[in-house]
Design a protein around this motif. Sequence first.
Motif, short mmCIF file in Angstrom:
data_model
loop_
_atom_site.label_atom_id
_atom_site.label_comp_id
_atom_site.label_asym_id
_atom_site.label_seq_id
_atom_site.Cartn_x
_atom_site.Cartn_y
_atom_site.Cartn_z
N VAL A 1 0.86 -1.19 0.00
CA VAL A 1 0.00 0.00 0.00
C VAL A 1 0.90 1.24 0.00
CG1 VAL A 1 -1.69 1.26 1.43
CG2 VAL A 1 -1.86 -1.23 1.21
N ASP A 2 0.41 2.33 -0.57
CA ASP A 2 1.19 3.57 -0.63
C ASP A 2 1.70 3.97 0.76
OD1 ASP A 2 2.13 6.10 -1.23
OD2 ASP A 2 0.15 7.03 -1.07
N PRO A 3 3.01 4.19 0.91
CA PRO A 3 3.58 4.51 2.23
C PRO A 3 2.89 5.67 2.94
CG PRO A 3 5.34 4.11 0.67
CD PRO A 3 4.06 4.07 -0.11
N ALA A 4 2.48 6.67 2.20
CA ALA A 4 1.80 7.83 2.83
C ALA A 4 0.47 7.39 3.45
CB ALA A 4 1.55 8.92 1.78
N LYS A 5 -0.20 6.45 2.76
CA LYS A 5 -1.48 5.94 3.27
C LYS A 5 -1.22 5.10 4.53
CE LYS A 5 -5.67 3.55 1.90
NZ LYS A 5 -6.29 2.60 1.01
N ILE A 6 -0.13 4.34 4.51
CA ILE A 6 0.21 3.52 5.69
C ILE A 6 0.47 4.43 6.89
CG2 ILE A 6 1.94 1.95 6.68
CD1 ILE A 6 2.18 0.60 3.99
N GLU A 7 1.20 5.52 6.65
CA GLU A 7 1.52 6.46 7.74
C GLU A 7 0.23 7.03 8.34
OE1 GLU A 7 4.36 7.10 9.08
OE2 GLU A 7 5.99 6.98 7.62
N ARG A 8 -0.71 7.41 7.47
CA ARG A 8 -1.98 7.99 7.94
C ARG A 8 -2.79 6.95 8.71
NH1 ARG A 8 -2.12 10.38 2.82
NH2 ARG A 8 -3.67 8.89 2.06
N PHE A 9 -2.80 5.75 8.18
CA PHE A 9 -3.53 4.64 8.82
C PHE A 9 -2.93 4.34 10.20
CE2 PHE A 9 -3.76 -0.16 9.13
CZ PHE A 9 -5.07 -0.20 9.56
N ARG A 10 -1.60 4.37 10.26
CA ARG A 10 -0.88 4.11 11.51
C ARG A 10 -1.28 5.15 12.58
NH1 ARG A 10 4.38 4.21 13.66
NH2 ARG A 10 5.13 2.11 14.11
N THR A 11 -1.31 6.41 12.17
CA THR A 11 -1.66 7.49 13.10
C THR A 11 -3.11 7.34 13.57
OG1 THR A 11 -0.18 8.90 11.84
CG2 THR A 11 -1.66 10.02 13.34
N ALA A 12 -3.99 6.96 12.63
CA ALA A 12 -5.41 6.84 12.97
C ALA A 12 -5.67 5.66 13.92
CB ALA A 12 -6.22 6.67 11.70
N LEU A 13 -4.87 4.61 13.82
CA LEU A 13 -5.08 3.41 14.64
C LEU A 13 -4.74 3.61 16.12
CD1 LEU A 13 -3.68 0.16 12.93
CD2 LEU A 13 -5.96 0.52 13.84
N ALA A 14 -3.70 4.41 16.36
CA ALA A 14 -3.13 4.50 17.71
C ALA A 14 -4.14 4.87 18.79
CB ALA A 14 -1.96 5.47 17.71
N GLY A 15 -4.91 5.92 18.58
CA GLY A 15 -5.84 6.40 19.60
C GLY A 15 -6.86 5.35 20.05
N PRO A 16 -7.66 4.81 19.09
CA PRO A 16 -8.68 3.83 19.49
C PRO A 16 -8.09 2.59 20.15
CG PRO A 16 -9.00 4.52 17.20
CD PRO A 16 -7.74 5.15 17.67
N LEU A 17 -6.94 2.13 19.67
CA LEU A 17 -6.35 0.92 20.26
C LEU A 17 -5.90 1.15 21.70
CD1 LEU A 17 -4.28 -0.65 17.33
CD2 LEU A 17 -6.52 -1.33 18.20
N GLY A 18 -5.55 2.40 22.00
CA GLY A 18 -5.16 2.73 23.37
C GLY A 18 -6.37 2.81 24.28
N SER A 19 -7.38 3.57 23.86
CA SER A 19 -8.53 3.79 24.75
C SER A 19 -9.38 2.53 24.92
CB SER A 19 -9.37 4.96 24.25
OG SER A 19 -9.79 4.70 22.93
N VAL A 20 -9.60 1.78 23.83
CA VAL A 20 -10.40 0.55 23.95
C VAL A 20 -9.70 -0.45 24.87
CG1 VAL A 20 -11.28 -1.47 22.67
CG2 VAL A 20 -11.55 0.81 21.71
N GLY A 21 -8.39 -0.59 24.69
CA GLY A 21 -7.63 -1.54 25.51
C GLY A 21 -7.59 -1.16 26.98
N ASP A 22 -7.38 0.13 27.24
CA ASP A 22 -7.32 0.58 28.64
C ASP A 22 -8.64 0.29 29.35
OD1 ASP A 22 -4.75 1.43 28.40
OD2 ASP A 22 -5.19 3.57 28.30
N ARG A 23 -9.73 0.62 28.64
CA ARG A 23 -11.06 0.43 29.23
C ARG A 23 -11.37 -1.06 29.42
NH1 ARG A 23 -15.23 0.63 31.48
NH2 ARG A 23 -17.29 1.35 30.83
#
Lengths: 227, 251
Positions: B88-110
Amino acid sequence: MSFLEVLPIALLGAVCGLDFVSFPQAMISRPIVGATAGGAILGSPSAGLLIGVVLELLALDTRPFGASRYPEWGTAGVTGGAVFASVGAGRPGGLAVAAFVSLVTAMLSGSSMVLLRKLIGARAAVTRELIEAGSERAVVGLQLFGLTADLLRGFILTLLAVALAVPLARGMVEIWGLPATFSNAAVIGLAGAVAGGSLWKFFTAGTRTGWLFLAGLVIGLGFVAVQ
Amino acid sequence: MTRIHVPFMTRLVTWLRLFAVQGSWNYEILLGNGIGFCAEPALRLLPGGRGGDKYRRALARQSRYFNAHPYLAAVAVGALTRAELEEVDPAKIERFRTALAGPLGSVGDRLVWSGWLPLCSLLALGAYGVGGSAGLVVALFLIVYNVGHVALRAWGLKVGFSQGTEVAKSLSTPLLRRSPEWIDRAGALLAGIAVPTAVERAVGIGGEVSAVAIGAVLIGGVVLARIPNTSVGWRLALGILSIIVLYAVLA
């Protein structure tokens, strides 16, 4: 205690300290596990379990959220179990002194984790160019460095804590001026209050589960009354 | 975009590495290096193989700053690895990576730190309260907790690998959305049962002393529950314990 007596406890502390954050986070670092195992090494798993229960109640007040600073219960639990088993579970003041030593260890150990993270950060900064170039050696090396340093941290902390705390605790218990009944009940009651207050906040915040908590309390108190 | 099959052994090694994902956690890149470390075995499948240009670029990308709950980092590792393997286009991977971080942190903590862990801890305290032996209490805690823990890491990697950049859908499944609520209910009920029974057994005498200790738990608990700050109780306990120890030694 001789070095050979402290060594297995320090090794257990190293494993529990590593488990707390780095590997494998299977919660062998919880005080109810670490303290019981620490007591068992010195031949008294039931003493380890008792101090483990007290520390577990206190540990329910803390959550290891991301970058927040929190006490490290892995080495603290092992230290508490070993100290309580070595002073003798039936001695007046033994539980209070062991709980005190464990909480101090948890606090210091939590600070040592902050230092460890700064150390790993400094190492990451040194190898940044290699990591940015996609070097497998640099990425895996940094991971192994962190894991090894954390294992060593837990080992050294437990070794020092047990070596210093056991003779100190034995001396304190000798001159303990309160009845065992009072000091034990005070420590356990304190831990229970901390757990109760914290659990109420966590489980009932923003939800309608307060009545379930109260229903559970009625069942629990009923069981105690029957006992 | 090419569909890539990830061999079983590569998935297994990745899953095993996930248990050490926080091994190099630091204040600079948080979990970043751990993500690269876990993704590395699968990145060897890229054209050019281990050490090739594509491998090195992907490994560098995956080792940058990242934050997530350690158990749900499995979702990120699976999804990001698949995106890399599908080139996948590296720029898209970077954006996807940034978007993933928040939800994975909050869902896991809860789900884990505020739910599953205290629930399992209360189960162990309850088992102690009703007379469980040291072996039973410890085994019960470790087995129940780790059934959830190991399954969550395995599920995370599986959905990550199978859904790639579409993985966000899996985070909104009813099971994941409703679980914290169910755990809260079970936890609230169990807390009420486990704390007084554990305190009663720990005091070990029964009668008036146990009654006074449980009364102190109730009153102290109500007072502490009204303090809005979290993690204040154990500090307070250390302070009070210091006073008791000092008094008992100096008296």
